[in-house]
Design a protein around this motif. Structure first.
Motif, PDB file in Angstrom:
ATOM      1  N   ASP A 171       0.412  -2.592  -4.269  1.00  0.00           N
ATOM      2  CA  ASP A 171       0.115  -1.510  -3.316  1.00  0.00           C
ATOM      3  C   ASP A 171      -1.365  -1.160  -3.325  1.00  0.00           C
ATOM      4  O   ASP A 171      -1.945  -0.863  -2.277  1.00  0.00           O
ATOM      5  CB  ASP A 171       0.967  -0.273  -3.623  1.00  0.00           C
ATOM      6  CG  ASP A 171       2.433  -0.536  -3.280  1.00  0.00           C
ATOM      7  OD1 ASP A 171       2.688  -1.397  -2.401  1.00  0.00           O
ATOM      8  OD2 ASP A 171       3.313   0.093  -3.884  1.00  0.00           O
ATOM      9  N   LEU A 172      -1.962  -1.181  -4.518  1.00  0.00           N
ATOM     10  CA  LEU A 172      -3.395  -0.882  -4.603  1.00  0.00           C
ATOM     11  C   LEU A 172      -4.200  -1.961  -3.868  1.00  0.00           C
ATOM     12  O   LEU A 172      -5.171  -1.667  -3.177  1.00  0.00           O
ATOM     13  CB  LEU A 172      -3.859  -0.831  -6.062  1.00  0.00           C
ATOM     14  CG  LEU A 172      -3.474   0.400  -6.875  1.00  0.00           C
ATOM     15  CD1 LEU A 172      -4.097   0.330  -8.270  1.00  0.00           C
ATOM     16  CD2 LEU A 172      -3.953   1.665  -6.152  1.00  0.00           C
ATOM     17  N   ILE A 173      -3.785  -3.209  -4.029  1.00  0.00           N
ATOM     18  CA  ILE A 173      -4.517  -4.305  -3.373  1.00  0.00           C
ATOM     19  C   ILE A 173      -4.360  -4.199  -1.854  1.00  0.00           C
ATOM     20  O   ILE A 173      -5.322  -4.311  -1.094  1.00  0.00           O
ATOM     21  CB  ILE A 173      -4.019  -5.669  -3.898  1.00  0.00           C
ATOM     22  CG1 ILE A 173      -4.288  -5.779  -5.406  1.00  0.00           C
ATOM     23  CG2 ILE A 173      -4.675  -6.818  -3.142  1.00  0.00           C
ATOM     24  CD1 ILE A 173      -3.614  -6.966  -6.091  1.00  0.00           C
ATOM     25  N   LEU A 174      -3.109  -3.929  -1.431  1.00  0.00           N
ATOM     26  CA  LEU A 174      -2.856  -3.841   0.009  1.00  0.00           C
ATOM     27  C   LEU A 174      -3.639  -2.698   0.653  1.00  0.00           C
ATOM     28  O   LEU A 174      -3.993  -2.759   1.823  1.00  0.00           O
ATOM     29  CB  LEU A 174      -1.348  -3.670   0.251  1.00  0.00           C
ATOM     30  CG  LEU A 174      -0.556  -4.978   0.148  1.00  0.00           C
ATOM     31  CD1 LEU A 174       0.924  -4.703  -0.122  1.00  0.00           C
ATOM     32  CD2 LEU A 174      -0.742  -5.790   1.429  1.00  0.00           C
ATOM     33  N   ALA A 175      -3.881  -1.639  -0.123  1.00  0.00           N
ATOM     34  CA  ALA A 175      -4.590  -0.474   0.431  1.00  0.00           C
ATOM     35  C   ALA A 175      -6.104  -0.589   0.265  1.00  0.00           C
ATOM     36  O   ALA A 175      -6.846   0.271   0.750  1.00  0.00           O
ATOM     37  CB  ALA A 175      -4.093   0.801  -0.267  1.00  0.00           C
TER      38      ALA A 175
END
Ligand SMILES: C[S@@+](CC[C@H](N)C(=O)[O-])C[C@H]1O[C@@H](n2cnc3c(N)ncnc32)[C@H](O)[C@@H]1O
Length: 268
Positions: A135-139
């Protein structure tokens, strides 16, 4: 013998790193004594480990050329590794020099090298991040500025998921990405397979216990589950040497299996 080894900020040269062990296996120079010790132990047990590392890079190149032919122009390479030519962006640019590439790795040495190599290119970015936090990477704004997830994308997990245990949710990570990939997108996965030489695996585990270089060797069926929700393209999930080979190869005692999956029309 080592020139005095310069250690960049944030890099711990006292603990083996999977990126640096792999770099040494591929003949690179960006590794420390502790990494070479692990790799040398492994090579003593299974001399074809170097051959399988090269076979994995050759699989990456063939998979990238397949994706180029399928019209994919955006790539997210999770667990990039220390730059090794041909890199993902070089392979993508064979088809289209405006192709976009996001590199993601949790080793600061990888980011330092990529930044030095690619700092001036707007189509390529490197994010220092842990793939266990999708999720951190996607955001991440750098990812969002580089690729457009409303368009088809290829997400690459090349010899990285074996550094994520089942308890850490290796399969969920792939599923999380799948949920963000529009129809016509692709995933490429390769992973150390449990069908590898058991004695070499046992000694490798002993040499890397409690270090970031520790690998989970997964049986074929568990590897196949990474492709749940994708359509596996021919020839399916196979030892990487057998994925659309362009030259003759010999089987290795250390086995890396790889495959390419496509998001079907109905999945979003
Ligand atoms: C064996 S190398 C593979 C490099 C390249 N993908 C290939 O197959 O040629 C594994 C890479 O994954 C990175 N890596 C391992 N665990 C990771 C994690 N949890 N998050 C991000 N990167 C990770 C390592 O730093 C290393 O660069």
């Amino acid at each position: 013998m080592a020139q005095l080894e310069r250690v960049p900020d944030g890099v711990d040269a006292s603990v083996p790193s999977s990126a640096r062990v792999y770099d040494y296996l591929l003949g690179g120079k960006d590794n420390y004594a502790v990494d070479r010790a692990v790799a040398d132990r492994l090579l003593a047990l299974a001399p074809d480990t170097r051959a399988v590392a090269r076979a994995n890079r050759a699989f990456l190149a063939r998979a990238m050329r397949f994706l180029n032919d399928e019209g994919i122009r955006q790539f997210v390479d999770l667990g990039t590794g220390i730059p090794t030519s041909p890199s993902v962006h070089e392979l993508a640019w064979e088809a289209d020099p405006s192709a976009r590439v996001v590199y993601v790795d949790n080793d600061p040495l990888v980011k330092a090298h990529n930044d030095a190599l690619l700092a001036t290119d707007p189509g390529v970015t490197t994010i220092l991040a842990d793939i266990r936090r999708p999720d951190l990477i996607l955001a991440d704004p750098a990812l969002r500025a580089t690729v457009d997830l409303s368009q088809p994308v290829a997400v690459l997990f090349l010899t990285v998921l074996h550094f994520v245990t089942d308890e850490e949710g290796a399969h969920d990570i792939v599923a999380r990405w799948r949920g963000q990939m529009v129809p016509g997108s692709y995933v490429v996965i390769s992973n150390m397979a449990a069908e590898s030489d058991p004695e070499a695996v046992r000694r490798l585990h002993a040499a890397t216990a409690n270090t970031p270089a520790h690998s989970t060797f997964r049986p074929h069926d568990e590897l196949a589950r990474f492709f749940d929700g994708f359509e596996l393209v021919e020839p399916g999930l196979v030892p990487v040497q057998r994925w659309r080979p362009d030259m003759e190869s010999v089987p290795t005692r250390m086995v890396v299996e790889g495959g390419v999956g496509r998001t079907p029309q109905r999945v979003r």
